[in-house]
Design a protein around this motif. Sequence first.
Motif, mmCIF file in Angstrom:
data_model
loop_
_atom_site.group_PDB
_atom_site.id
_atom_site.type_symbol
_atom_site.label_atom_id
_atom_site.label_comp_id
_atom_site.label_asym_id
_atom_site.label_seq_id
_atom_site.Cartn_x
_atom_site.Cartn_y
_atom_site.Cartn_z
ATOM 1 N N GLY A 1 0.771 -1.236 0.000
ATOM 2 C CA GLY A 1 0.000 0.000 0.000
ATOM 3 C C GLY A 1 0.803 1.288 0.000
ATOM 4 O O GLY A 1 0.229 2.372 0.028
ATOM 5 N N HIS A 2 2.124 1.217 -0.021
ATOM 6 C CA HIS A 2 2.929 2.443 -0.010
ATOM 7 C C HIS A 2 4.275 2.201 -0.675
ATOM 8 O O HIS A 2 4.736 1.061 -0.813
ATOM 9 C CB HIS A 2 3.142 2.944 1.425
ATOM 10 N N GLY A 3 4.921 3.292 -1.073
ATOM 11 C CA GLY A 3 6.235 3.201 -1.678
ATOM 12 C C GLY A 3 7.324 3.066 -0.631
ATOM 13 O O GLY A 3 7.121 3.322 0.560
ATOM 14 N N ALA A 4 8.511 2.650 -1.080
ATOM 15 C CA ALA A 4 9.655 2.506 -0.181
ATOM 16 C C ALA A 4 10.943 2.552 -0.995
ATOM 17 O O ALA A 4 10.956 2.221 -2.190
ATOM 18 C CB ALA A 4 9.568 1.190 0.596
ATOM 19 N N LEU A 5 12.022 2.972 -0.344
ATOM 20 C CA LEU A 5 13.357 2.938 -0.927
ATOM 21 C C LEU A 5 14.269 2.148 -0.005
ATOM 22 O O LEU A 5 14.192 2.292 1.223
ATOM 23 C CB LEU A 5 13.923 4.350 -1.103
ATOM 24 N N ASP A 6 15.129 1.326 -0.597
ATOM 25 C CA ASP A 6 16.033 0.497 0.194
ATOM 26 C C ASP A 6 17.391 0.473 -0.496
ATOM 27 O O ASP A 6 17.474 0.270 -1.712
ATOM 28 C CB ASP A 6 15.480 -0.923 0.330
ATOM 29 N N GLY A 7 18.436 0.664 0.278
ATOM 30 C CA GLY A 7 19.776 0.613 -0.282
ATOM 31 C C GLY A 7 20.761 0.026 0.710
ATOM 32 O O GLY A 7 20.512 0.027 1.930
ATOM 33 N N GLY A 8 21.860 -0.485 0.194
ATOM 34 C CA GLY A 8 22.832 -1.081 1.100
ATOM 35 C C GLY A 8 24.081 -1.535 0.368
ATOM 36 O O GLY A 8 24.302 -1.222 -0.799
ATOM 37 N N ALA A 9 24.901 -2.306 1.086
ATOM 38 C CA ALA A 9 26.164 -2.794 0.543
ATOM 39 C C ALA A 9 26.440 -4.193 1.069
ATOM 40 O O ALA A 9 25.905 -4.592 2.114
ATOM 41 C CB ALA A 9 27.311 -1.849 0.921
ATOM 42 N N GLY A 10 27.276 -4.930 0.335
ATOM 43 C CA GLY A 10 27.557 -6.302 0.737
ATOM 44 C C GLY A 10 28.971 -6.724 0.394
ATOM 45 O O GLY A 10 29.685 -6.053 -0.377
ATOM 46 N N TYR A 11 29.370 -7.855 0.974
ATOM 47 C CA TYR A 11 30.708 -8.407 0.755
ATOM 48 C C TYR A 11 30.609 -9.921 0.606
ATOM 49 O O TYR A 11 29.825 -10.582 1.306
ATOM 50 C CB TYR A 11 31.619 -8.080 1.942
ATOM 51 N N THR A 12 31.405 -10.462 -0.310
ATOM 52 C CA THR A 12 31.511 -11.907 -0.492
ATOM 53 C C THR A 12 32.977 -12.317 -0.531
ATOM 54 O O THR A 12 33.763 -11.753 -1.306
ATOM 55 C CB THR A 12 30.826 -12.372 -1.788
ATOM 56 N N TYR A 13 33.338 -13.281 0.304
ATOM 57 C CA TYR A 13 34.630 -13.954 0.191
ATOM 58 C C TYR A 13 34.376 -15.271 -0.523
ATOM 59 O O TYR A 13 33.545 -16.079 -0.087
ATOM 60 C CB TYR A 13 35.237 -14.226 1.566
ATOM 61 N N PHE A 14 35.087 -15.484 -1.641
ATOM 62 C CA PHE A 14 34.892 -16.727 -2.390
ATOM 63 C C PHE A 14 36.223 -17.213 -2.927
ATOM 64 O O PHE A 14 36.880 -16.542 -3.720
ATOM 65 C CB PHE A 14 33.910 -16.517 -3.539
ATOM 66 N N ASN A 15 36.630 -18.391 -2.479
ATOM 67 C CA ASN A 15 37.880 -19.010 -2.903
ATOM 68 C C ASN A 15 37.543 -20.204 -3.791
ATOM 69 O O ASN A 15 37.050 -21.233 -3.316
ATOM 70 C CB ASN A 15 38.686 -19.458 -1.684
ATOM 71 N N GLU A 16 37.791 -20.068 -5.078
ATOM 72 C CA GLU A 16 37.458 -21.147 -6.017
ATOM 73 C C GLU A 16 38.288 -22.396 -5.757
ATOM 74 O O GLU A 16 37.833 -23.513 -6.038
ATOM 75 C CB GLU A 16 37.683 -20.676 -7.453
ATOM 76 N N GLN A 17 39.490 -22.227 -5.237
ATOM 77 C CA GLN A 17 40.361 -23.386 -5.031
ATOM 78 C C GLN A 17 39.844 -24.285 -3.907
ATOM 79 O O GLN A 17 39.862 -25.515 -4.012
ATOM 80 C CB GLN A 17 41.785 -22.910 -4.711
ATOM 81 N N THR A 18 39.389 -23.678 -2.822
ATOM 82 C CA THR A 18 38.886 -24.462 -1.688
ATOM 83 C C THR A 18 37.379 -24.680 -1.747
ATOM 84 O O THR A 18 36.850 -25.585 -1.111
ATOM 85 C CB THR A 18 39.225 -23.760 -0.369
ATOM 86 N N GLY A 19 36.661 -23.815 -2.492
ATOM 87 C CA GLY A 19 35.205 -23.926 -2.578
ATOM 88 C C GLY A 19 34.474 -23.226 -1.446
ATOM 89 O O GLY A 19 33.244 -23.235 -1.410
ATOM 90 N N TYR A 20 35.191 -22.587 -0.528
ATOM 91 C CA TYR A 20 34.547 -21.919 0.600
ATOM 92 C C TYR A 20 34.085 -20.512 0.218
ATOM 93 O O TYR A 20 34.753 -19.799 -0.542
ATOM 94 C CB TYR A 20 35.494 -21.837 1.795
ATOM 95 N N GLU A 21 32.954 -20.137 0.817
ATOM 96 C CA GLU A 21 32.349 -18.848 0.492
ATOM 97 C C GLU A 21 31.617 -18.293 1.709
ATOM 98 O O GLU A 21 31.038 -19.038 2.497
ATOM 99 C CB GLU A 21 31.366 -19.038 -0.667
ATOM 100 N N PHE A 22 31.657 -16.968 1.882
ATOM 101 C CA PHE A 22 30.862 -16.301 2.907
ATOM 102 C C PHE A 22 30.383 -14.960 2.368
ATOM 103 O O PHE A 22 31.164 -14.226 1.748
ATOM 104 C CB PHE A 22 31.661 -16.065 4.190
ATOM 105 N N SER A 23 29.109 -14.647 2.592
ATOM 106 C CA SER A 23 28.540 -13.394 2.099
ATOM 107 C C SER A 23 27.686 -12.744 3.177
ATOM 108 O O SER A 23 27.039 -13.429 3.978
ATOM 109 C CB SER A 23 27.658 -13.647 0.865
ATOM 110 N N ALA A 24 27.673 -11.410 3.171
ATOM 111 C CA ALA A 24 26.808 -10.643 4.070
ATOM 112 C C ALA A 24 26.410 -9.358 3.370
ATOM 113 O O ALA A 24 27.242 -8.696 2.736
ATOM 114 C CB ALA A 24 27.528 -10.335 5.383
#
Length: 359
Positions: free
Chosen positions: A207-230
């Motif tokens: 029923g109403h408009g809104a604006l949302d903005g933000g930022a994020g980070y991802t650690y991704f190591n293709e060699q080990t396959g491990y990943e973390f994002s926020a």
Amino acid sequence: MGTDGSGVRHGFWSHCLAGGTVATALALAPQLASADEVGESFWTPGSFGSLAATASQPGFSLTSTYYHTATSAGSEVARARLIRIGRAAVDERVSAISISPEDLAMVTPSYAFATPVLGGQAAAALTATYGRKRTTSDAVITTARQDGPFATTRFDTISDVVTGFGDLSPQVSLRWNAGVHNVMTYLTGNIPIGVYNVARLSNIGIGHGALDGGAGYTYFNEQTGYEFSAVAGLTYNFVNPSTDYQSGVDVHLDWGASRFLTKQLQIGLVGYIYNQASCDGGSGDRVGCFQSRVAGAGAQLGYTIPMGELEGNVNVKAYKEFAAANRPEGWNVWLTYTLSPAEPKPARSAAPTRRMPAK
């Protein structure tokens, strides 16, 4: 990934979580969640997940998402809903429970640009929603008498169902890569064109408009396959013209941690924190500050299907909520399928030309 010589080298991996790639399904359809006015907010906790900050292959992608949630709310949320639809007065005491199962289907076309913007990859997306929501409220409403010490009590049960289109959610984003580190920023919003009626318990739109903005980070190591994002963000809500109610500013954090067991199979954990940072207001606010919060945690499973020049990506996320205040609490499941350009295969070197000896 980035826009340097490595290009979009994570393209094969980056679509395994469609919620992170197109960010939305925006922002995967933010109109799905609940908090703020009568417990319903623009942002849907869990919209972002693993690999959220990684770039995707340039070109068009299409994400389809099925979202199911089953929640229950206590007296504060039920009271706010009953006051809005005129079934309870501000000075009445309400003891109630409100139950809301919801099924939504979302479609998000997106486009990732090949030309760098400010050294990063730009992308744009738009999410459309169609679904069904049912809300049932069982309440005991107590009214104090003005002319005596006794109060009157009545029982009230109300239930309604709505089926239709939700609001539209456009989004733009920028993503940068430096080795295993990835950073992104995004801006999204709500266009209130979905089915909404102030006299109903159940609504697909907010029923109403809104604006949302933000930022994020991802650690991704293709060699080990491990990943973390926020990914963290802020939501500013405009006044609801139907109720003259303005929800407060919301703060949210979505995260995901996973490991690729193979290039196609991914498993991991997911979670979110949602908190309203300022009080609700507006001339139509009859319930006070009504700040809300909730947290959720769960698991994820992803699988990539090579399809020649395209690739299909299936991802499942499930969350159990806890620590809710002034909003419903329960569990939700996301089933996402993304069809996107595949990572280009390395070009084969030309076979050496065999020279014939001259006679």
